[in-house]
Design a protein around this motif. Structure first.
Motif, mmCIF file in Angstrom:
data_model
loop_
_atom_site.group_PDB
_atom_site.id
_atom_site.type_symbol
_atom_site.label_atom_id
_atom_site.label_comp_id
_atom_site.label_asym_id
_atom_site.label_seq_id
_atom_site.Cartn_x
_atom_site.Cartn_y
_atom_site.Cartn_z
ATOM 1 N N VAL A 1 9.159 11.827 -11.710
ATOM 2 C CA VAL A 1 8.693 10.980 -10.604
ATOM 3 C C VAL A 1 9.521 11.315 -9.365
ATOM 4 C CG1 VAL A 1 10.265 9.053 -11.174
ATOM 5 C CG2 VAL A 1 8.139 8.583 -9.947
ATOM 6 N N ARG A 2 8.867 11.261 -8.204
ATOM 7 C CA ARG A 2 9.587 11.590 -6.969
ATOM 8 C C ARG A 2 10.215 10.335 -6.347
ATOM 9 N NH1 ARG A 2 4.923 14.618 -3.660
ATOM 10 N NH2 ARG A 2 3.794 12.802 -4.450
ATOM 11 N N VAL A 3 11.435 10.490 -5.881
ATOM 12 C CA VAL A 3 12.062 9.436 -5.071
ATOM 13 C C VAL A 3 12.395 10.068 -3.723
ATOM 14 C CG1 VAL A 3 14.033 7.886 -4.796
ATOM 15 C CG2 VAL A 3 12.948 8.121 -7.030
ATOM 16 N N PHE A 4 11.718 9.583 -2.684
ATOM 17 C CA PHE A 4 11.916 10.086 -1.328
ATOM 18 C C PHE A 4 13.001 9.262 -0.634
ATOM 19 C CE2 PHE A 4 7.673 11.423 -2.436
ATOM 20 C CZ PHE A 4 7.539 12.667 -1.841
ATOM 21 N N SER A 5 13.913 9.955 0.049
ATOM 22 C CA SER A 5 14.960 9.232 0.781
ATOM 23 C C SER A 5 15.287 9.967 2.072
ATOM 24 C CB SER A 5 16.217 9.109 -0.090
ATOM 25 O OG SER A 5 16.697 10.387 -0.455
ATOM 26 N N GLY B 1 5.097 5.366 4.570
ATOM 27 C CA GLY B 1 4.950 4.246 3.644
ATOM 28 C C GLY B 1 5.799 3.060 4.072
ATOM 29 N N ASP B 2 5.733 2.007 3.265
ATOM 30 C CA ASP B 2 6.339 0.725 3.642
ATOM 31 C C ASP B 2 7.868 0.700 3.618
ATOM 32 O OD1 ASP B 2 4.036 -0.781 4.258
ATOM 33 O OD2 ASP B 2 3.582 -1.019 2.134
ATOM 34 N N HIS B 3 8.505 1.728 3.088
ATOM 35 C CA HIS B 3 9.976 1.763 3.146
ATOM 36 C C HIS B 3 10.450 2.168 4.543
ATOM 37 C CE1 HIS B 3 8.426 5.693 2.477
ATOM 38 N NE2 HIS B 3 9.591 6.270 2.598
ATOM 39 N N THR B 4 9.594 2.886 5.290
ATOM 40 C CA THR B 4 10.005 3.424 6.593
ATOM 41 C C THR B 4 10.413 2.350 7.604
ATOM 42 O OG1 THR B 4 8.744 5.415 6.186
ATOM 43 C CG2 THR B 4 9.278 4.957 8.476
ATOM 44 N N PRO B 5 9.635 1.272 7.781
ATOM 45 C CA PRO B 5 10.103 0.227 8.708
ATOM 46 C C PRO B 5 11.476 -0.346 8.303
ATOM 47 C CG PRO B 5 7.785 -0.109 8.210
ATOM 48 C CD PRO B 5 8.263 0.984 7.286
ATOM 49 N N ARG C 1 13.471 14.150 1.805
ATOM 50 C CA ARG C 1 12.576 13.820 2.914
ATOM 51 C C ARG C 1 12.356 12.334 2.866
ATOM 52 N NH1 ARG C 1 8.688 18.455 1.860
ATOM 53 N NH2 ARG C 1 9.379 19.934 3.431
ATOM 54 N N LYS C 2 12.034 11.758 4.033
ATOM 55 C CA LYS C 2 11.813 10.308 4.021
ATOM 56 C C LYS C 2 10.503 9.958 3.325
ATOM 57 C CE LYS C 2 9.770 9.765 8.628
ATOM 58 N NZ LYS C 2 8.625 8.843 8.537
ATOM 59 N N ASP C 3 9.548 10.883 3.339
ATOM 60 C CA ASP C 3 8.269 10.646 2.656
ATOM 61 C C ASP C 3 7.588 11.994 2.471
ATOM 62 O OD1 ASP C 3 5.792 9.524 1.704
ATOM 63 O OD2 ASP C 3 6.241 7.701 2.817
#
Ligand SMILES: [Zn+2]
Length: 443
Positions: free
Chosen positions: A224-228, A287-291, A279-281
């Motif tokens: 599974v990918r986790v973007f950060s 997506g909703d983590h960005t705000p 990457r952030k996404d």
């Protein structure tokens, strides 16, 4: 006999209350049900569409019926969950909001048992769905995987975690308005910043229940990918200069959270590996983590390894023998179960851990091949039993070794020139906070 029974009972109760060991992570893992996840996704699909601009009053179809159902579900899991609608009004934006609309995030708050501990951990997804035309609010938009999968995950995490106690709070959120422009998450992130919430982590889940890659035909249900984000979106120019100066481009708190999740998967979840995406996404998508990142919070996105674009943002139809549409029949519920376990164990481990150490610093008063670190205990929440100093080579993706200490200072025979360091607070049972990287100190 009766005396012995009472003694046994007392010892059981006290061990339950104090346990919080890795054995509890095992129990949490076993409690997550693929069957429950499937039922939730099928129920969400039964609302026909959950488009943000769809009907809000009907009993069976539209976003209104879906969010009222989700609200009741949260309530049914535990009387300790405080369930609410977080309502706000959005004005026409000339893009994806043609008229004034009232949106409602569905929130379930599990209060911490330590009233002095203000930390909160969020597990989130978006409730709204869309079809081929993002403005079509009436056509079927089942949204089984995007993001029924994330919603089912959040609800299952709430069901399982609300059977346990944590010193800090957990908040489960189903956002509205994601497909129309991240409205629900932006609203909550700004509110959290204005009210000074102490958010430890936002685990955002969007498209987490399919294991097949369209075009490439890859089947992969063990990753599974986790973007950060790397350089934090909220960092001002001066901070960015400092991060460059220190070589901390890969050390954001969100990246530390991604590493933490990779570690949880490696240690506790059979057949699930985290691919940390730097990457952030996904490329040019959001997506909703960005705000939350933009508001200065630690936030990541969990997303399936392979996406199937014949079943994402597509009207339900058959064309040249190909079935389009975001339907449950194309999902992999055991894969969704593992991704749910990843969220549940990460949240539990962080919530049972003490808060992170404060003012972590590295002495830079003279040239040395040793590294001296110093830090302070967190002011609120459970007292750390000890601290863990993490070490890795600058080019290593994961922390490579650690040294545990009860002190709040350490001198290490490793050069700061080619190693990276961080410090975690650790509980008696071994639950660790997120790592904090040191800032230079001249004294
Ligand atoms: Zn989505």
């Amino acid at each position: 006999m009766k005396y012995r029974f009472t003694l046994l009972l007392i010892s059981c109760i006290s061990s339950y209350a104090l346990a919080q060991t890795t054995a509890d992570l095992q129990l949490l893992q076993q409690a997550v049900s693929a069957q429950q996840l499937r039922q939730t996704v099928e129920k969400l699909v039964s609302f026909g569409t959950r488009h943000t601009l769809s009907d809000t009053t009907g009993a069976r179809r539209g976003i209104g019926a879906a969010r009222r159902w989700a609200y009741q579900q949260f309530k049914s899991y535990s009387p300790r969950l405080q369930v609410s609608f977080d309502a706000f009004t959005v004005e026409p934006d000339g893009r994806r909001i043609p008229h004034k609309v009232e949106m409602k995030n569905v929130m379930a708050w599990l209060p911490g048992t330590d009233t002095g501990d203000r930390r909160v951990i969020l597990i989130t997804a978006h409730l709204d769905s869309r079809a081929s035309d993002v403005m079509d609010a009436t056509i079927d938009a089942p949204g089984a995987n995007d993001d029924g999968s994330g919603c089912a995950l959040v609800m299952e995490a709430a069901r399982v975690l609300s059977q346990y106690e944590f010193p800090c709070s957990l908040l489960f959120v189903l956002f509205s308005g994601e497909e129309q422009g991240l409205y629900g998450s932006r609203h909550l992130a700004q509110k959290a910043r204005q009210e000074g919430w102490e958010i430890v982590a936002v685990l955002n889940n969007d498209i987490v229940g399919n294991s097949y890659s369209s075009e490439l035909g890859i089947r992969q249900n063990t990753r599974v990918r986790v973007f950060s984000e790397g350089i934090p979106a909220a960092a001002d120019e001066q901070t960015v200069r400092l991060l460059r100066l220190l070589g901390y481009e890969n050390e954001s708190s969100s990246r530390q959270l991604a590493r933490y999740m990779a570690d949880i998967a490696r240690k506790h979840i059979p057949h699930l590996e985290v691919r940390m995406v730097y990457r952030k996404d996904r490329f040019l998508r959001g997506g909703d983590h960005t705000p939350f990142n933009e508001a200065g919070f630690t936030a990541i996105r969990v997303c399936e390894e392979n996406e199937d674009f014949t079943h994402q943002h597509q009207n339900v139809r058959t064309e040249k023998g190909i079935r389009y549409g975001d339907l449950p029949e194309f999902m992999d519920f055991d894969y969704l179960r593992k991704n749910t376990v990843l969220n549940v164990l990460t949240a539990a481990a962080l919530a049972w851990a003490p808060a992170a150490p404060q003012n972590v610093s590295m002495s830079v008063s003279g040239l040395s091949n040793h590294t001296e670190l110093r830090w302070q205990a967190p002011v609120a929440g459970p007292r750390p039993a000890y601290y863990r100093v993490l070490i890795r080579s600058t080019e290593a993706p994961q922390w490579e070794q650690h040294i545990d200490t009860k002190d709040t200072a350490i001198r290490l025979p490793y050069s700061k020139d080619h190693y990276l360091f961080a410090v975690q607070s650790v509980s008696e049972a071994g639950f660790a906070s997120l790592p904090v990287v040191p800032l230079p100190a001249r004294e």
